[in-house]
Design an enzyme around this catalytic site. Structure first.
Site, PDB file in Angstrom:
ATOM      1  N   GLU A  38      -0.514   7.399  -5.238  1.00 26.51           N
ATOM      2  CA  GLU A  38       0.591   6.302  -4.138  1.00 26.51           C
ATOM      3  C   GLU A  38       1.304   8.330  -4.068  1.00 26.51           C
ATOM      4  OE1 GLU A  38       1.374   4.021  -3.036  1.00 26.51           O
ATOM      5  OE2 GLU A  38       0.036   2.476  -3.729  1.00 26.51           O
ATOM      6  N   ASP A  75      -9.831   0.751   2.126  1.00 26.51           N
ATOM      7  CA  ASP A  75      -9.301   0.629   3.431  1.00 26.51           C
ATOM      8  C   ASP A  75      -9.199   2.652   3.924  1.00 26.51           C
ATOM      9  OD1 ASP A  75      -7.618   1.226   2.045  1.00 26.51           O
ATOM     10  OD2 ASP A  75      -6.073  -0.078   2.569  1.00 26.51           O
ATOM     11  N   GLU A 105      -0.624 -11.776   2.762  1.00 25.08           N
ATOM     12  CA  GLU A 105      -1.394 -10.887   1.736  1.00 25.08           C
ATOM     13  C   GLU A 105      -3.179 -10.989   2.034  1.00 25.08           C
ATOM     14  OE1 GLU A 105      -0.025  -8.038  -0.242  1.00 25.08           O
ATOM     15  OE2 GLU A 105      -0.206  -7.457   2.276  1.00 25.08           O
ATOM     16  N   GLU A 109       0.867  -2.125   9.007  1.00 25.27           N
ATOM     17  CA  GLU A 109      -0.427  -1.648   8.973  1.00 25.27           C
ATOM     18  C   GLU A 109      -1.137  -2.113  10.844  1.00 25.27           C
ATOM     19  OE1 GLU A 109      -0.404  -0.589   5.570  1.00 25.27           O
ATOM     20  OE2 GLU A 109      -0.050  -2.095   6.414  1.00 25.27           O
TER      21      GLU A 109
END
Length: 575
Positions: free
Chosen positions: A117, A258, A351, A372
């Site tokens: 992050e 991902d 989710e 996304e």
């Protein structure tokens, strides 16, 4: 030949595609300009309440109108929102925030931070803002873009992450203490994305600073994952970075994996790296063979290929956008339309979504305003101009405003079934969700530049071209100008070659006009600028008069047969 065109296709698609912006939108009566302004208003509603109620904390808590630190006490929302300000055209606030960050952000703190992050949000956000500073009217220092305060901050933050990479495998720990390094007893189990999502930011840092360590550790981590893929070509979800043993063996394209796939493609385009692209294409074959069913992607056991979870995760919705970057637009649209049906069912993407049952999964019913699906819509709209993609943008604006908007900002949706809210506004809402929505509705934004407009800047290593388009978004939607990676090299031949190529190209394109935008030296006026331009032209002629040791149509800095595309025209080398 064919392989070259296939590899360069994604970049050329980004640079050269200019279709009429109004084609499908007008046909369906969707007022693009109106939605663009609504997105702008959404940004300021969230941003101003963050400043009023939450700064200097990382994030806004919109239900209680206060703030909280979440990822390390960096004033994270401010860093994440910085380049969005410029995309919305707010140069004065961009300049103010740059000063605030220089004065107020300190990475020398006793905080346990996520390596992943911190990289995508902090390092990525600072690098993007650094490269956009001159465009935003910031008075840059003499060596820019090879130096500057935001670049130094990005480098400082990245150096705090380097101890995490000191493992037997080169794969990093997931957490690092910014003051003390990796804590004794830190878990060695890291998710795949937390290992493979560094090449965009770290290679950019290495190219700008001249220190290869960042790109080196990022590449080593990527290759370690590649080396440890299963015999059927898949990677799992979590791995032990000391022993290289897979701890979670679910293979898919979603959470935990991902952005590893995303960064193989984006790293390949950014660095023109054939090896990274070939790695992704091999994975793509295995993903299609084992996880794809009726344009959905399931989770399977990485060694056997048997289905382990018939679930769609909202994080997977980046995949159609990634498919569009490799030119696989038809498959991308089919998968996008599947995901869009889920959005229309709930007014957002839960989710987890059970595909056979057609409904949410217990305790995974929330929608934290993720970007996304909107991201994929933006990429696909650039490629197709299909008005369905604008309709997703419209639906997103309507849903988020109706369900999520509160007096102090926009709140995470805890449950899409009954619209209960959670007291959190993630920084990615301003960094990604709003940005991609705005770019979907703003076809003329500078981010979509096709190469017809650019700046030429003088660096200590010669001239370089910037702001010509083809921006590569990191996984937090921070745009990186790929041309900037060629500004800070010490091999002057490369700089001269690009300048000579640009001159040759524009001498043929008499009808095209462009302006070389140079910053005059401090204390010198227009006369100095004119003489600088003139001397630069003479220098170019002088170099042309010598026989260059390189073909004009090759770039020696690149690791394989070189190409350059300008305004959609591809120059190939003579080999």
């Amino acid at each position: 030949g064919t392989a070259v065109r296939r590899f360069l296709g994604p970049l050329l698609c980004l640079l050269a595609l200019r279709l009429p912006a109004s084609s499908g939108a007008a046909a369906r009566g969707l007022d693009v300009a109106s939605y663009r302004e609504r997105v702008r208003a959404m940004f300021y509603h969230a941003y101003e309440h963050y400043l009023e109620s939450a700064f200097p904390y990382d994030e806004l808590r919109p239900l209680t109108c206060d703030g909280q630190d979440t990822w390390g006490s960096f004033s994270l929302t401010l860093i994440d929102a910085l380049d969005t300000l410029l995309i919305l055209g707010n140069v004065s606030e961009f300049q103010r925030v740059v000063n605030v960050l220089q004065e107020g952000v300190d990475f020398d703190i006793d905080v346990n931070a996520s390596v992943f992050e911190t990289n995508i949000r902090v390092v990525g956000g600072l690098l993007s803002a650094h490269l956009l500073s001159r465009k935003a009217g910031v008075e840059v220092e003499a060596g820019w873009p090879c130096s500057g305060p935001l670049l130094r901050m990005a480098e400082e933050a990245a150096r705090k992450l380097l101890p995490a990479f000191q493992t037997p495998t080169g794969m990093p720990y997931g957490t690092v203490n910014l003051l003390h390094g990796v804590n004794p007893g830190e878990t060695p189990v890291t998710c795949t994305a937390g290992i493979g999502t560094f090449i965009v930011e770290f290679a950019t840092l290495s190219h700008l600073t001249g220190d290869p360590v960042f790109e080196d550790v990022a590449r080593k981590a990527l290759k370690a994952l590649w080396k440890n893929r299963s015999d059927i070509g898949l990677v799992g979800n979590h791995i032990d970075v000391i022993t290289a043993k897979w701890v979670a063996q679910d293979a898919g394209i979603g959470a935990g994996v991902d952005s590893y796939f995303e960064y193989l493609v984006k790293g390949a385009i950014l660095l023109q790296d054939k090896e990274l692209m070939s790695m992704f294409l091999e994975y793509n074959k295995a993903i299609k063979n084992y996880t794809k069913f009726d344009d959905w992607y399931l989770w399977v056991q990485m060694y056997k290929g048997t289905v382990s979870m018939p679930v769609f995760q909202s994080l997977e919705a980046y995949w159609p956008g990634l498919q569009s970057l490799i030119g696989d637009v038809d498959n991308a649209m089919r998968t996008f339309l599947n995901y869009y049906t889920v959005w229309k069912q709930f007014g957002g993407l839960p989710e987890f979504y059970n595909i056979p049952q057609g409904y949410t999964v217990d305790k995974r019913e929330g929608y934290p305003l993720r970007p996304e699906l909107i991201e994929s819509a933006m990429y696909l709209y650039r490629a197709t101009r299909d008005p369905t993609l604008l309709e997703l943008g419209r639906d997103a604006v309507e849903s988020i405003e109706k369900i999520s908007k509160v007096d102090c900002g926009f709140a995470t949706i805890k449950d899409l079934r009954d619209h209960r809210l959670d007291n959190r506004m993630e920084s990615f809402f301003l960094a990604e969700t709003i940005k991609y929505l705005y770019l979907l509705f703003d076809p003329d934004n500078f981010i979509h530049n096709d190469g017809s407009d650019f700046d030429v800047v003088v660096t200590p290593y010669g001239e370089c071209v910037l702001n010509a388009g083809g921006y590569i978004f990191n996984t937090e939607a921070h745009p990186i100008d790929p041309a900037a990676l060629h500004c800070c090299r010490k091999r002057r031949e490369e700089q001269w070659e690009v300048e000579d190529l640009m001159r040759e190209f524009y001498s043929r394109k008499k009808t095209k006009k462009f302006t070389l935008k140079r910053a005059p030296d401090h204390g010198e006026g227009e006369n100095a600028k004119d003489s600088q331009d003139a001397s630069s032209e003479k220098a170019g002629e002088k170099r042309n008069s010598k026989k260059s040791s390189y073909s004009l149509l090759s770039c020696p800095s690149q690791s394989f047969n070189s190409k350059l595309a300008v305004l959609g025209q591809v120059f190939l080398d003579n080999t």
